[in-house]
Design a protein around this motif. Sequence first.
Motif, PDB file in Angstrom:
ATOM      1  N   THR A 168      65.858  91.438 105.458  1.00  0.00           N
ATOM      2  CA  THR A 168      65.518  92.342 104.136  1.00  0.00           C
ATOM      3  C   THR A 168      65.438  91.315 103.087  1.00  0.00           C
ATOM      4  OG1 THR A 168      66.563  94.312 105.048  1.00  0.00           O
ATOM      5  CG2 THR A 168      66.071  94.346 102.745  1.00  0.00           C
ATOM      6  N   LYS A 169      64.292  90.675 102.699  1.00  0.00           N
ATOM      7  CA  LYS A 169      64.106  89.752 101.743  1.00  0.00           C
ATOM      8  C   LYS A 169      63.642  90.476 100.469  1.00  0.00           C
ATOM      9  CE  LYS A 169      63.989  85.875 104.673  1.00  0.00           C
ATOM     10  NZ  LYS A 169      63.257  84.678 105.088  1.00  0.00           N
ATOM     11  N   VAL A 170      63.104  91.899 100.603  1.00  0.00           N
ATOM     12  CA  VAL A 170      62.152  92.405  99.481  1.00  0.00           C
ATOM     13  C   VAL A 170      62.983  93.793  99.474  1.00  0.00           C
ATOM     14  CG1 VAL A 170      60.202  93.378  98.710  1.00  0.00           C
ATOM     15  CG2 VAL A 170      60.106  91.268 100.064  1.00  0.00           C
ATOM     16  N   GLY A 201      50.630  87.824 103.967  1.00  0.00           N
ATOM     17  CA  GLY A 201      50.458  86.653 103.293  1.00  0.00           C
ATOM     18  C   GLY A 201      51.174  86.353 102.031  1.00  0.00           C
ATOM     19  N   GLN A 202      51.687  87.583 101.623  1.00  0.00           N
ATOM     20  CA  GLN A 202      52.316  87.883 100.117  1.00  0.00           C
ATOM     21  C   GLN A 202      53.741  87.339 100.277  1.00  0.00           C
ATOM     22  OE1 GLN A 202      50.992  89.336  97.287  1.00  0.00           O
ATOM     23  NE2 GLN A 202      52.780  88.814  96.301  1.00  0.00           N
ATOM     24  N   SER A 203      54.218  86.513  99.256  1.00  0.00           N
ATOM     25  CA  SER A 203      55.318  85.773  99.523  1.00  0.00           C
ATOM     26  C   SER A 203      56.550  86.881  98.999  1.00  0.00           C
ATOM     27  CB  SER A 203      55.521  84.729  98.483  1.00  0.00           C
ATOM     28  OG  SER A 203      55.344  84.724  97.251  1.00  0.00           O
ATOM     29  N   ALA A 204      57.523  86.809  99.149  1.00  0.00           N
ATOM     30  CA  ALA A 204      58.649  87.736  98.871  1.00  0.00           C
ATOM     31  C   ALA A 204      58.984  87.598  97.362  1.00  0.00           C
ATOM     32  CB  ALA A 204      60.095  87.736  99.789  1.00  0.00           C
ATOM     33  N   GLU A 205      58.992  86.369  97.076  1.00  0.00           N
ATOM     34  CA  GLU A 205      58.941  86.025  95.388  1.00  0.00           C
ATOM     35  C   GLU A 205      58.065  86.879  94.679  1.00  0.00           C
ATOM     36  OE1 GLU A 205      58.930  83.798  97.793  1.00  0.00           O
ATOM     37  OE2 GLU A 205      60.945  83.121  97.974  1.00  0.00           O
ATOM     38  N   GLU A 206      56.778  86.936  95.190  1.00  0.00           N
ATOM     39  CA  GLU A 206      56.046  87.518  94.209  1.00  0.00           C
ATOM     40  C   GLU A 206      55.738  88.954  94.745  1.00  0.00           C
ATOM     41  OE1 GLU A 206      54.494  86.211  91.780  1.00  0.00           O
ATOM     42  OE2 GLU A 206      55.732  84.308  92.072  1.00  0.00           O
ATOM     43  N   THR A 207      56.907  89.504  95.292  1.00  0.00           N
ATOM     44  CA  THR A 207      56.846  91.069  95.476  1.00  0.00           C
ATOM     45  C   THR A 207      57.514  91.814  94.913  1.00  0.00           C
ATOM     46  OG1 THR A 207      55.750  90.464  97.930  1.00  0.00           O
ATOM     47  CG2 THR A 207      56.727  92.680  97.465  1.00  0.00           C
ATOM     48  N   ASP A 208      57.328  92.870  94.201  1.00  0.00           N
ATOM     49  CA  ASP A 208      58.296  93.694  93.425  1.00  0.00           C
ATOM     50  C   ASP A 208      59.059  94.697  94.396  1.00  0.00           C
ATOM     51  OD1 ASP A 208      59.277  94.937  90.817  1.00  0.00           O
ATOM     52  OD2 ASP A 208      58.308  96.812  91.789  1.00  0.00           O
TER      53      ASP A 208
END
Length: 281
Positions: free
Chosen positions: A72-74, A113-120
Amino acid sequence: MTLSNAVRQVLRMARHAYRDQPHTAELLRRQLSRLDEPLRVAISGRVKAGKSTLLNALVGEAIAPTDAGECTKVVTWYRNGTTPRITLYPKGNPVRELPVVRRGGALDIDLGGQSAEETDRLVVDWPAPFLRTTTLIDTPGVASINAQVSARTARFLEPDDDTPTEADAVVYLMRHLHTTDAEFLESFRDRGVARATSINTVAVLSRAAEIGAGRLDAMFSARAIARRYRTDPTLRGLAQHVVAVAGLIAFTGRTLRQSEYTALAQLSTLDKEELDTALLS
């Protein structure tokens, strides 16, 4: 008048009183809407404390990933839906749907392809009776080797002064009471979901069946440790209650197949000595 109706009336009056302040009026509108929504429970804890396993046990299906790494990173919401659906909410970009894929009976979520850092956040809609009354929110592990991963949980549970937290309660999992656990609980006690008291936080001694290397009396030992933690000055002011839970056993019980039930029924007929030997594996 019931308590919920009284609260609803107060919110309506407050919204009317602040009608000339759009931001405050909108916050009050959201709180008013939440009264009619399922309870929102955030599941938090250290890395590999068993958060996703407990979530799966509550839902009764393997919808949260439980691999060997940090899964779970998001921040991921699991809510009731008529059909399975996964929605990705990127930061500053349009919302998009992700494919619903199950591998080995478990849900496999690919950010595409969406990074976890750029995911709300991720929102998983799933048809499950438990989710009709409770929305579960799986959060990244506390004390992760990646500071950014842990920071996402802190940001979610510790909102700023202008934005109320989106969780109504927190279930905090820990394998033992570490300093990190106490520090994290203390950090949002007065600002986050707990605010003035600890009534909205329950601490869980997770993976209880593994205590003492999984010995036969592990659950008895876990319950004794949980009782001791309830009176521990460090935890007493940070959590309403402390309970021992074996998430994997709970999940197995919720998803028991006929063949597994038959095997347990056969084991139940054995005498204690033979049964203890059979249960060592």
